[in-house]
Design a protein around this motif. Structure first.
Motif, PDB file in Angstrom:
ATOM      1  N   ASN A  58       2.723  12.214  -5.433  1.00 45.99           N
ATOM      2  CA  ASN A  58       3.233  13.450  -6.024  1.00 45.99           C
ATOM      3  C   ASN A  58       4.591  13.132  -6.641  1.00 45.99           C
ATOM      4  O   ASN A  58       5.393  12.425  -6.023  1.00 45.99           O
ATOM      5  CB  ASN A  58       3.399  14.553  -4.970  1.00 45.99           C
ATOM      6  CG  ASN A  58       2.085  15.000  -4.393  1.00 45.99           C
ATOM      7  OD1 ASN A  58       1.048  14.435  -4.712  1.00 45.99           O
ATOM      8  ND2 ASN A  58       2.123  16.001  -3.541  1.00 45.99           N
ATOM      9  N   THR A  59       4.841  13.655  -7.843  1.00 41.66           N
ATOM     10  CA  THR A  59       6.104  13.370  -8.512  1.00 41.66           C
ATOM     11  C   THR A  59       6.843  14.651  -8.841  1.00 41.66           C
ATOM     12  O   THR A  59       6.238  15.722  -8.975  1.00 41.66           O
ATOM     13  CB  THR A  59       5.885  12.583  -9.816  1.00 41.66           C
ATOM     14  OG1 THR A  59       5.057  13.347 -10.684  1.00 41.66           O
ATOM     15  CG2 THR A  59       5.270  11.232  -9.558  1.00 41.66           C
ATOM     16  N   THR A  60       8.157  14.533  -8.973  1.00 38.86           N
ATOM     17  CA  THR A  60       8.993  15.650  -9.385  1.00 38.86           C
ATOM     18  C   THR A  60      10.175  15.096 -10.168  1.00 38.86           C
ATOM     19  O   THR A  60      10.640  13.991  -9.885  1.00 38.86           O
ATOM     20  CB  THR A  60       9.479  16.474  -8.172  1.00 38.86           C
ATOM     21  OG1 THR A  60      10.269  17.553  -8.637  1.00 38.86           O
ATOM     22  CG2 THR A  60      10.281  15.641  -7.210  1.00 38.86           C
ATOM     23  N   ILE A  61      10.612  15.852 -11.169  1.00 38.23           N
ATOM     24  CA  ILE A  61      11.776  15.445 -11.957  1.00 38.23           C
ATOM     25  C   ILE A  61      12.938  16.342 -11.565  1.00 38.23           C
ATOM     26  O   ILE A  61      12.850  17.571 -11.665  1.00 38.23           O
ATOM     27  CB  ILE A  61      11.494  15.536 -13.466  1.00 38.23           C
ATOM     28  CG1 ILE A  61      10.416  14.526 -13.843  1.00 38.23           C
ATOM     29  CG2 ILE A  61      12.774  15.298 -14.268  1.00 38.23           C
ATOM     30  CD1 ILE A  61      10.027  14.536 -15.297  1.00 38.23           C
ATOM     31  N   ILE A  62      14.007  15.722 -11.085  1.00 40.05           N
ATOM     32  CA  ILE A  62      15.210  16.439 -10.678  1.00 40.05           C
ATOM     33  C   ILE A  62      16.151  16.468 -11.873  1.00 40.05           C
ATOM     34  O   ILE A  62      16.558  15.417 -12.373  1.00 40.05           O
ATOM     35  CB  ILE A  62      15.899  15.736  -9.484  1.00 40.05           C
ATOM     36  CG1 ILE A  62      14.912  15.497  -8.347  1.00 40.05           C
ATOM     37  CG2 ILE A  62      17.103  16.534  -9.011  1.00 40.05           C
ATOM     38  CD1 ILE A  62      14.253  16.720  -7.799  1.00 40.05           C
TER      39      ILE A  62
END
Length: 98
Positions: A58-62
């Motif tokens: 799972n990826t997320t961009i901060i």
């Protein structure tokens, strides 16, 4: 460029925070990854570098915060994080380093 160097370009560093430690209790490891890296590329890099089987990524961009430095407004760069869930019985000890 060889394949191992490409894997090191994908995974920037492990992230060791309170939230990442809580995720590790459920078999997940958190890495900072290149912004251009896709989930299949991240999975391949983790499996090749650490010799483990990956269950999910799972990826997320901060988004980078706006900060002031010497009175001048600036912006920190955006960071992409990958939560890598490992198959049962696989572990990565990120505290020892790569």
């Amino acid at each position: 460029m060889n394949a191992k160097a490409e894997h090191y370009d994908v995974i920037v560093k492990p992230i060791i925070t309170e939230k990442a430690t809580m995720a590790s209790e459920h078999g997940a490891v958190v890495f900072q990854v290149a912004k251009s890296a896709s989930k299949p590329v991240i999975k391949e890099a983790v499996e090749a570098l650490f010799g483990v089987k990956v269950k999910a990524v799972n990826t997320t961009i901060i988004k980078g915060k706006t900060k002031r430095f010497r009175g001048v407004a600036g912006k920190r760069s955006d960071v992409k994080k990958a939560y890598v869930t490992l198959e049962e019985g696989n572990t990565i000890d990120v505290s020892t380093g790569l």
